[in-house]
Design an enzyme around this catalytic site. Structure first.
Site, PDB file in Angstrom:
ATOM      1  N   LEU A  87      15.854 -15.153  -0.753  1.00 12.17           N
ATOM      2  CA  LEU A  87      17.288 -15.479  -0.709  1.00 12.17           C
ATOM      3  C   LEU A  87      18.119 -14.253  -1.103  1.00 12.17           C
ATOM      4  O   LEU A  87      18.980 -13.811  -0.362  1.00 12.17           O
ATOM      5  CB  LEU A  87      17.551 -16.676  -1.628  1.00 12.17           C
ATOM      6  CG  LEU A  87      18.970 -17.232  -1.618  1.00 12.17           C
ATOM      7  CD1 LEU A  87      19.372 -17.718  -0.237  1.00 12.17           C
ATOM      8  CD2 LEU A  87      19.111 -18.354  -2.645  1.00 12.17           C
TER       9      LEU A  87
ATOM     10  N   ASN B 214      12.767  -2.710  -6.910  1.00 14.68           N
ATOM     11  CA  ASN B 214      11.855  -1.584  -7.022  1.00 14.68           C
ATOM     12  C   ASN B 214      12.460  -0.382  -6.348  1.00 14.68           C
ATOM     13  O   ASN B 214      12.647  -0.396  -5.129  1.00 14.68           O
ATOM     14  CB  ASN B 214      10.609  -1.927  -6.201  1.00 14.68           C
ATOM     15  CG  ASN B 214       9.447  -2.163  -7.069  1.00 14.68           C
ATOM     16  OD1 ASN B 214       9.127  -1.337  -7.909  1.00 14.68           O
ATOM     17  ND2 ASN B 214       8.819  -3.293  -6.862  1.00 14.68           N
TER      18      ASN B 214
ATOM     19  N   GLY C 191       6.400  -6.632   7.217  1.00 11.84           N
ATOM     20  CA  GLY C 191       6.808  -7.453   8.354  1.00 11.84           C
ATOM     21  C   GLY C 191       7.340  -8.814   7.995  1.00 11.84           C
ATOM     22  O   GLY C 191       7.212  -9.284   6.867  1.00 11.84           O
TER      23      GLY C 191
ATOM     24  N   GLU D  78      -0.929  -1.887   5.584  1.00 13.19           N
ATOM     25  CA  GLU D  78      -1.429  -1.967   4.218  1.00 13.19           C
ATOM     26  C   GLU D  78      -1.632  -3.408   3.776  1.00 13.19           C
ATOM     27  O   GLU D  78      -0.907  -4.308   4.196  1.00 13.19           O
ATOM     28  CB  GLU D  78      -0.421  -1.307   3.267  1.00 13.19           C
ATOM     29  CG  GLU D  78      -0.297   0.179   3.520  1.00 13.19           C
ATOM     30  CD  GLU D  78       0.715   0.870   2.623  1.00 13.19           C
ATOM     31  OE1 GLU D  78       0.807   2.092   2.706  1.00 13.19           O
ATOM     32  OE2 GLU D  78       1.408   0.189   1.844  1.00 13.19           O
TER      33      GLU D  78
ATOM     34  N   CYS E  38       6.306  -4.903  -3.846  1.00 15.09           N
ATOM     35  CA  CYS E  38       7.136  -5.522  -2.812  1.00 15.09           C
ATOM     36  C   CYS E  38       8.049  -4.508  -2.173  1.00 15.09           C
ATOM     37  O   CYS E  38       8.708  -3.738  -2.859  1.00 15.09           O
ATOM     38  CB  CYS E  38       8.085  -6.559  -3.392  1.00 15.09           C
ATOM     39  SG  CYS E  38       7.340  -7.754  -4.428  1.00 15.09           S
TER      40      CYS E  38
ATOM     41  N   CYS F 109       9.108  -3.513  10.492  1.00 19.44           N
ATOM     42  CA  CYS F 109       9.843  -4.781  10.480  1.00 19.44           C
ATOM     43  C   CYS F 109      11.196  -4.553  11.134  1.00 19.44           C
ATOM     44  O   CYS F 109      11.809  -3.496  10.945  1.00 19.44           O
ATOM     45  CB  CYS F 109      10.029  -5.285   9.053  1.00 19.44           C
ATOM     46  SG  CYS F 109      10.829  -6.908   8.977  1.00 19.44           S
TER      47      CYS F 109
ATOM     48  N   CYS G  20      16.452  -5.178   6.230  1.00 21.63           N
ATOM     49  CA  CYS G  20      17.036  -5.464   4.910  1.00 21.63           C
ATOM     50  C   CYS G  20      17.307  -4.150   4.173  1.00 21.63           C
ATOM     51  O   CYS G  20      16.469  -3.240   4.187  1.00 21.63           O
ATOM     52  CB  CYS G  20      16.105  -6.363   4.103  1.00 21.63           C
ATOM     53  SG  CYS G  20      15.772  -7.923   4.940  1.00 21.63           S
TER      54      CYS G  20
ATOM     55  N   SER H 197       6.099 -15.864   2.918  1.00 26.67           N
ATOM     56  CA  SER H 197       7.453 -15.482   2.493  1.00 26.67           C
ATOM     57  C   SER H 197       8.269 -15.066   3.706  1.00 26.67           C
ATOM     58  O   SER H 197       7.821 -14.268   4.530  1.00 26.67           O
ATOM     59  CB  SER H 197       7.360 -14.315   1.510  1.00 26.67           C
ATOM     60  OG  SER H 197       8.647 -13.827   1.213  1.00 26.67           O
TER      61      SER H 197
ATOM     62  N   CYS I  81      14.752  -2.700   1.432  1.00 30.51           N
ATOM     63  CA  CYS I  81      13.304  -2.759   1.692  1.00 30.51           C
ATOM     64  C   CYS I  81      12.786  -1.473   2.322  1.00 30.51           C
ATOM     65  O   CYS I  81      13.348  -0.970   3.303  1.00 30.51           O
ATOM     66  CB  CYS I  81      13.022  -3.947   2.606  1.00 30.51           C
ATOM     67  SG  CYS I  81      11.301  -4.069   3.090  1.00 30.51           S
TER      68      CYS I  81
ATOM     69  N   CYS J 202      -2.294  -9.744  -0.696  1.00 24.15           N
ATOM     70  CA  CYS J 202      -1.003  -9.713  -0.002  1.00 24.15           C
ATOM     71  C   CYS J 202      -1.218  -9.045   1.352  1.00 24.15           C
ATOM     72  O   CYS J 202      -1.645  -7.894   1.411  1.00 24.15           O
ATOM     73  CB  CYS J 202      -0.011  -8.922  -0.849  1.00 24.15           C
ATOM     74  SG  CYS J 202       1.584  -8.683  -0.061  1.00 24.15           S
TER      75      CYS J 202
HETATM   76  N1  SAH Z   1       9.531 -10.324   5.395  1.00 24.20           N
HETATM   77  C1  SAH Z   1       9.204 -11.291   4.418  1.00 24.20           C
HETATM   78  C2  SAH Z   1       7.945 -10.956   3.662  1.00 24.20           C
HETATM   79  C3  SAH Z   1       7.752  -9.530   3.279  1.00 24.20           C
HETATM   80  S1  SAH Z   1       8.913  -8.857   2.111  1.00 24.20           S
HETATM   81  C4  SAH Z   1      10.355 -11.502   3.474  1.00 24.20           C
HETATM   82  O1  SAH Z   1      11.332 -10.751   3.552  1.00 24.20           O
HETATM   83  O2  SAH Z   1      10.298 -12.456   2.701  1.00 24.20           O
HETATM   84  C5  SAH Z   1       8.266  -9.538   0.614  1.00 24.20           C
HETATM   85  C6  SAH Z   1       9.235  -9.604  -0.546  1.00 24.20           C
HETATM   86  O3  SAH Z   1       9.522  -8.307  -1.056  1.00 24.20           O
HETATM   87  C7  SAH Z   1      10.572 -10.228  -0.206  1.00 24.20           C
HETATM   88  O4  SAH Z   1      10.886 -11.260  -1.120  1.00 24.20           O
HETATM   89  C8  SAH Z   1      11.528  -9.078  -0.345  1.00 24.20           C
HETATM   90  O5  SAH Z   1      12.802  -9.564  -0.684  1.00 24.20           O
HETATM   91  C9  SAH Z   1      10.871  -8.249  -1.433  1.00 24.20           C
HETATM   92  N2  SAH Z   1      11.307  -6.857  -1.473  1.00 24.20           N
HETATM   93  C10 SAH Z   1      11.556  -6.047  -0.436  1.00 24.20           C
HETATM   94  N3  SAH Z   1      11.947  -4.821  -0.868  1.00 24.20           N
HETATM   95  C11 SAH Z   1      11.943  -4.861  -2.218  1.00 24.20           C
HETATM   96  C12 SAH Z   1      12.238  -3.918  -3.245  1.00 24.20           C
HETATM   97  N4  SAH Z   1      12.599  -2.681  -2.962  1.00 24.20           N
HETATM   98  N5  SAH Z   1      12.123  -4.323  -4.539  1.00 24.20           N
HETATM   99  C13 SAH Z   1      11.734  -5.574  -4.833  1.00 24.20           C
HETATM  100  N6  SAH Z   1      11.426  -6.508  -3.907  1.00 24.20           N
HETATM  101  C14 SAH Z   1      11.540  -6.156  -2.613  1.00 24.20           C
HETATM  102 FE1  SF4 Z   2      11.391  -7.184   6.750  1.00 23.25          FE
HETATM  103 FE2  SF4 Z   2      10.993  -8.705   4.556  1.00 23.25          FE
HETATM  104 FE3  SF4 Z   2      11.503  -6.052   4.359  1.00 23.25          FE
HETATM  105 FE4  SF4 Z   2      13.442  -7.716   5.122  1.00 23.25          FE
HETATM  106  S1  SF4 Z   2      12.396  -7.716   3.126  1.00 23.25           S
HETATM  107  S2  SF4 Z   2      12.950  -5.749   6.094  1.00 23.25           S
HETATM  108  S3  SF4 Z   2      12.303  -9.188   6.346  1.00 23.25           S
HETATM  109  S4  SF4 Z   2       9.722  -6.988   5.286  1.00 23.25           S
END
Ligand code: SAH
Ligand code: SF4
Length: 355
Positions: free
Chosen positions: A221, A296, A165, A96, A339, A116, A120, A198, A123, A109
């Site tokens: 972070l 989110n 990713g 996407e 995100c 990935c 995390c 990012s 995510c 974006c």
């Molecule tokens: N892998 C990279 C880029 C993709 S994630 C990274 O982790 O930075 C992009 C952003 O979305 C990151 O800052 C991540 O912390 C945020 N993100 C992931 N899941 C989220 C959620 N459920 N709600 C809000 N932000 C989220």
């Molecule tokens: Fe991967 Fe970024 Fe999601 Fe963490 S926040 S699982 S690094 S896409």
């Protein structure tokens, strides 16, 4: 019988590799510039369109290469104008990209991996597990597709690598794609300062990124102490907060730029007054601006977003400590374009239960 020639996607070549390939056929280097212009500035999808090349060169190219193109499977429009595109790649996997309208321009974006591996906890993409890296061509095609769109996406000036990713876990392809994206002579002519990558914090690659490119750095972070960050982001067990702060302190920051620190706010996990104070102290030696991203919610997570009051209290503590702090409400929440919610709606399979 002559074996069928396996063709390569020409969008995976760098200018140098194309020049070298052409030289094998005694074709002069300047031809590569013409070819790249057709591919990227004019989005040619057929070598026959490259009318300033001789017919024999066009035929030679078509014999050895194809021009990669995704199939657009779906497009969704959010109430706030955000558009999410679902593309099918050659192997059937889906990724996407999200087009976000801003006041005077568009930001796209893009994804850098299918799934990935970082796992995390908050995510949605993490629940797919790791499928594979995107190629240079697949990273660039997301941008080319926007330029093919018939409407006013000409105002697409900003790119963020914040989709599916971890970009720094696919370093070579991401770097090669960035080189074409920012190349004024051969590529797409985006300014480095209009591109933001990012990362979850793959420390050695952050050093490389600063040395190899002039794009903006954003660091996810999300916690101000190792105990909380270990729980939220497994990568922290490999590269802890101190190593991440060290690379941020020493990052090759261009003049007038700052590192964006992304901090997801999760109720009861990292949203206390103490957390805000710890974060202020931690970031003091760094030229940083802070984006607070209210979590989110999605079906794969029990986490919740904090109340507006908690978010504002947190923000105010940081502001009192002289930081620039934005609360970034995710765009396109109603179409899961926000995100961490990108998941490719793939393969009709459920989460495989990974973290
Ligand atoms: N892998 C990279 C880029 C993709 S994630 C990274 O982790 O930075 C992009 C952003 O979305 C990151 O800052 C991540 O912390 C945020 N993100 C992931 N899941 C989220 C959620 N459920 N709600 C809000 N932000 C989220
Ligand atoms: Fe991967 Fe970024 Fe999601 Fe963490 S926040 S699982 S690094 S896409």
């Amino acid at each position: 019988m002559k074996p069928t020639q396996v063709k390569d996607d020409i969008l995976n070549l760098s200018p140098d590799r194309l020049i070298e390939w052409l030289s094998r056929y005694d074709i002069r280097p300047y031809r590569s510039r013409q070819i790249f212009k057709w591919l990227y500035m004019r989005q040619a999808d057929d070598f026959d369109r490259m009318t300033d090349l001789g017919k024999s060169v066009r035929e030679l190219l078509a014999e050895h290469f194809y021009i990669g193109r995704f199939e657009k499977v779906a497009e969704e429009l959010s109430a706030d104008g955000t558009r999410k595109f679902l593309f099918r790649m050659n192997d059937g996997r889906r990724i996407e990209s999200v087009l976000i309208p801003e006041k005077s321009h568009y930001t796209l974006c893009i994804s850098t991996q299918a799934g990935c591996a970082q796992g995390c906890r908050f995510c949605r993409t993490a629940h797919l597990g790791f499928e594979r890296n995107l190629t240079q061509s697949e990273i660039l095609q997301q941008i080319l597709q926007m330029k093919i769109e018939p409407d006013d996406t000409k105002r697409l000036t900003n790119i963020v690598l914040m989709g599916m990713g971890e970009p720094l876990a696919n370093y070579e392809n991401v770097l090669n794609a960035l080189n074409i994206l920012t190349n004024n002579e051969y590529g797409l002519k985006f300014a480095g300062r209009r591109i933001t990558l990012s990362t979850s914090g793959i420390v050695p690659r952050i050093y490389d990124l600063g040395a190899d490119t002039a794009v903006n750095l954003a660091v996810s972070l999300n916690a101000a102490d190792d105990r909380t960050r270990n729980m939220l982001m497994p990568i922290n067990r490999k590269y802890n907060i101190e190593s991440l702060m060290e690379v941020c302190r020493n990052y090759n920051l261009r003049p007038h730029r700052r590192i964006t620190i992304e901090y997801i706010m999760i109720k009861g996990i990292n949203d206390s007054v103490l957390d805000a104070k710890k974060l202020s102290k931690l970031l003091r030696p760094i030229r940083a601006k802070i984006n607070l991203i209210p979590f989110n919610s999605h079906d794969k997570s029990q986490f919740e977003r904090p109340s507006q009051k908690t978010i504002e209290t947190f923000q105010n503590i940081l502001i009192d400590n002289h930081y620039t702090v934005m609360i970034r409400e995710s765009k396109g929440r109603d179409i899961s374009a926000a995100c961490g919610q990108l998941q490719g709606k793939t393969q009709d399979r459920d989460s495989i239960g990974r973290a």
